[in-house]
Design a protein around this motif. Structure first.
Motif, PDB file in Angstrom:
ATOM      1  N   UNK A  39     -16.348  71.241  -4.119  1.00 47.40           N
ATOM      2  CA  UNK A  39     -17.041  72.225  -4.949  1.00 47.40           C
ATOM      3  C   UNK A  39     -16.060  73.316  -5.338  1.00 47.40           C
ATOM      4  N   UNK A  40     -16.102  73.722  -6.602  1.00 49.34           N
ATOM      5  CA  UNK A  40     -15.183  74.747  -7.097  1.00 49.34           C
ATOM      6  C   UNK A  40     -15.974  75.792  -7.869  1.00 49.34           C
ATOM      7  N   UNK A  41     -15.721  77.049  -7.558  1.00 45.75           N
ATOM      8  CA  UNK A  41     -16.288  78.161  -8.308  1.00 45.75           C
ATOM      9  C   UNK A  41     -15.209  79.198  -8.565  1.00 45.75           C
ATOM     10  N   UNK A  42     -15.368  79.933  -9.657  1.00 45.93           N
ATOM     11  CA  UNK A  42     -14.580  81.138  -9.896  1.00 45.93           C
ATOM     12  C   UNK A  42     -15.570  82.269 -10.103  1.00 45.93           C
ATOM     13  N   UNK A  43     -15.334  83.375  -9.412  1.00 48.85           N
ATOM     14  CA  UNK A  43     -16.260  84.506  -9.435  1.00 48.85           C
ATOM     15  C   UNK A  43     -15.490  85.788  -9.712  1.00 48.85           C
ATOM     16  N   UNK A  44     -16.185  86.779 -10.288  1.00 47.45           N
ATOM     17  CA  UNK A  44     -15.524  88.056 -10.506  1.00 47.45           C
ATOM     18  C   UNK A  44     -15.622  88.916  -9.252  1.00 47.45           C
ATOM     19  N   UNK A  45     -15.134  90.150  -9.332  1.00 48.65           N
ATOM     20  CA  UNK A  45     -15.050  91.009  -8.153  1.00 48.65           C
ATOM     21  C   UNK A  45     -16.412  91.384  -7.594  1.00 48.65           C
ATOM     22  N   UNK A  46     -17.465  91.245  -8.403  1.00 47.61           N
ATOM     23  CA  UNK A  46     -18.814  91.554  -7.933  1.00 47.61           C
ATOM     24  C   UNK A  46     -19.579  90.301  -7.535  1.00 47.61           C
ATOM     25  N   UNK A  47     -18.873  89.152  -7.491  1.00 50.50           N
ATOM     26  CA  UNK A  47     -19.445  87.857  -7.109  1.00 50.50           C
ATOM     27  C   UNK A  47     -20.335  87.260  -8.191  1.00 50.50           C
ATOM     28  N   UNK A  48     -20.120  87.648  -9.444  1.00 47.99           N
ATOM     29  CA  UNK A  48     -20.779  86.966 -10.555  1.00 47.99           C
ATOM     30  C   UNK A  48     -20.050  85.654 -10.823  1.00 47.99           C
ATOM     31  N   UNK A  49     -20.788  84.572 -10.992  1.00 48.84           N
ATOM     32  CA  UNK A  49     -20.199  83.245 -11.159  1.00 48.84           C
ATOM     33  C   UNK A  49     -19.693  83.083 -12.589  1.00 48.84           C
ATOM     34  N   UNK A  50     -18.397  82.824 -12.715  1.00 43.67           N
ATOM     35  CA  UNK A  50     -17.774  82.605 -14.017  1.00 43.67           C
ATOM     36  C   UNK A  50     -17.618  81.122 -14.325  1.00 43.67           C
ATOM     37  N   UNK A  51     -17.477  80.322 -13.277  1.00 48.35           N
ATOM     38  CA  UNK A  51     -17.328  78.873 -13.448  1.00 48.35           C
ATOM     39  C   UNK A  51     -17.862  78.186 -12.202  1.00 48.35           C
ATOM     40  N   UNK A  64     -30.236  74.396  -8.095  1.00 46.42           N
ATOM     41  CA  UNK A  64     -29.921  73.531  -9.240  1.00 46.42           C
ATOM     42  C   UNK A  64     -30.082  74.278 -10.558  1.00 46.42           C
ATOM     43  N   UNK A  65     -29.401  73.772 -11.577  1.00 44.00           N
ATOM     44  CA  UNK A  65     -29.498  74.377 -12.898  1.00 44.00           C
ATOM     45  C   UNK A  65     -28.301  75.259 -13.198  1.00 44.00           C
ATOM     46  N   UNK A  66     -28.253  75.824 -14.395  1.00 45.60           N
ATOM     47  CA  UNK A  66     -27.118  76.678 -14.785  1.00 45.60           C
ATOM     48  C   UNK A  66     -26.997  77.897 -13.874  1.00 45.60           C
ATOM     49  N   UNK A  67     -25.794  78.145 -13.404  1.00 46.81           N
ATOM     50  CA  UNK A  67     -25.574  79.296 -12.524  1.00 46.81           C
ATOM     51  C   UNK A  67     -24.526  80.251 -13.074  1.00 46.81           C
ATOM     52  N   UNK A  68     -23.791  79.836 -14.098  1.00 48.35           N
ATOM     53  CA  UNK A  68     -22.775  80.719 -14.677  1.00 48.35           C
ATOM     54  C   UNK A  68     -23.455  81.965 -15.230  1.00 48.35           C
ATOM     55  N   UNK A  69     -22.931  83.121 -14.857  1.00 44.82           N
ATOM     56  CA  UNK A  69     -23.514  84.392 -15.270  1.00 44.82           C
ATOM     57  C   UNK A  69     -24.403  85.011 -14.211  1.00 44.82           C
ATOM     58  N   UNK A  70     -24.797  84.217 -13.208  1.00 42.28           N
ATOM     59  CA  UNK A  70     -25.607  84.748 -12.115  1.00 42.28           C
ATOM     60  C   UNK A  70     -24.713  85.308 -11.020  1.00 42.28           C
ATOM     61  N   UNK A  71     -25.215  86.293 -10.305  1.00 42.06           N
ATOM     62  CA  UNK A  71     -24.537  86.725  -9.095  1.00 42.06           C
ATOM     63  C   UNK A  71     -24.740  85.657  -8.027  1.00 42.06           C
ATOM     64  N   UNK A  72     -23.725  85.459  -7.183  1.00 41.85           N
ATOM     65  CA  UNK A  72     -23.824  84.405  -6.169  1.00 41.85           C
ATOM     66  C   UNK A  72     -25.033  84.612  -5.268  1.00 41.85           C
ATOM     67  N   UNK A  73     -25.337  85.861  -4.940  1.00 43.76           N
ATOM     68  CA  UNK A  73     -26.475  86.148  -4.063  1.00 43.76           C
ATOM     69  C   UNK A  73     -27.792  85.723  -4.697  1.00 43.76           C
ATOM     70  N   UNK A  74     -27.861  85.722  -6.038  1.00 44.54           N
ATOM     71  CA  UNK A  74     -29.069  85.270  -6.729  1.00 44.54           C
ATOM     72  C   UNK A  74     -29.086  83.750  -6.883  1.00 44.54           C
ATOM     73  N   UNK A  75     -27.905  83.158  -7.052  1.00 48.84           N
ATOM     74  CA  UNK A  75     -27.818  81.701  -7.175  1.00 48.84           C
ATOM     75  C   UNK A  75     -28.060  81.016  -5.837  1.00 48.84           C
TER      76      UNK A  75
END
Length: 229
Positions: A39-51, A64-75
């Protein structure tokens, strides 16, 4: 790998990286997100999922479902998800890489978090099953962290004695060998084995051994597992 990652921009949410003149970096990235089974993710400094690649849902416990743009804590709205969110922010702030050991859906996982070069800060998160003992690679100076939160699934229904027997089954011990090791009768051990199988919904020792190995309980301590009492 960082050659194609846009500085100050967002990372594409699907379809892999954009074209890049750096063929080696592009090939490495493509292999990582598609071929390596991680599993691979890229996140910004606030833990928002970029990829997030396709395996992120399975390995990182995100919904499940689109997670890009969500904060990791919400995903991943669980205690384990919130713990990872805090670690992402810590890595982004300090630059110190972290390797996290935890259990998701009954499977032992190893998640590496590392700061990517460039500005603004972005964190690369890579997760894979952790069936074997971790490799303490001092050259890369990553801090190893045992998670406070685990999601063990049906394993949480087992008693400490059943966990102990499941671990020994995972090591390949026969009923007679387990009975000798635990100073119990073979009949008692077999009774526990049947109970374990009923709780985990499997009927044979091979599947029980696979569960024990996949969950990482064969080679780690009770303290690391934080077994229920």
């Amino acid at each position: 790998m960082s050659a194609w990652l846009p500085v100050g921009g967002s990372v594409p949410g699907s379809g892999g990286p954009p074209p890049t003149p750096d063929a080696d970096a592009n090939s490495i990235w493509t292999s990582l997100i598609h071929d390596a089974g991680v599993a691979v993710m890229i996140l910004d400094a606030n833990a928002t999922i970029l990829y997030a690649n396709d395996r992120a849902h399975e390995c990182l416990g995100v919904r499940p479902g689109p997670v890009v743009g969500l904060n990791y804590a919400d995903a991943a709205p669980t205690d384990a998800g919130r713990e990872r969110t805090d670690l992402v922010r810590r890595v982004a702030s300090t630059g110190q890489s972290v390797v996290l050991e935890n259990t998701v859906a009954g499977c032992r996982r190893r998640t590496a978090l590392r700061l990517l070069p460039g500005d603004p800060p972005r964190v690369l998160m890579v997760c894979r099953p952790a069936y074997a003992e971790p490799i303490r690679d001092k050259a890369h100076a990553a801090e190893y962290v045992e998670a406070k939160n685990h999601e063990r699934g049906d394993l949480d229904t087992l008693t400490p004695r059943e966990i102990e027997i499941l671990r020994l089954i995972g090591k390949g011990l026969a009923t007679s060998e387990i009975a000798k090791a635990l100073h119990r009768s073979e009949k008692t051990v077999e009774w526990h084995r049947v109970s374990i199988g009923n709780k985990l919904r499997v009927s044979n020792r091979v599947e029980l051994a696979r569960i024990a190995i996949r969950a990482g309980i064969v080679g780690i301590s009770d303290d690391a597992l934080a077994l229920p009492t």
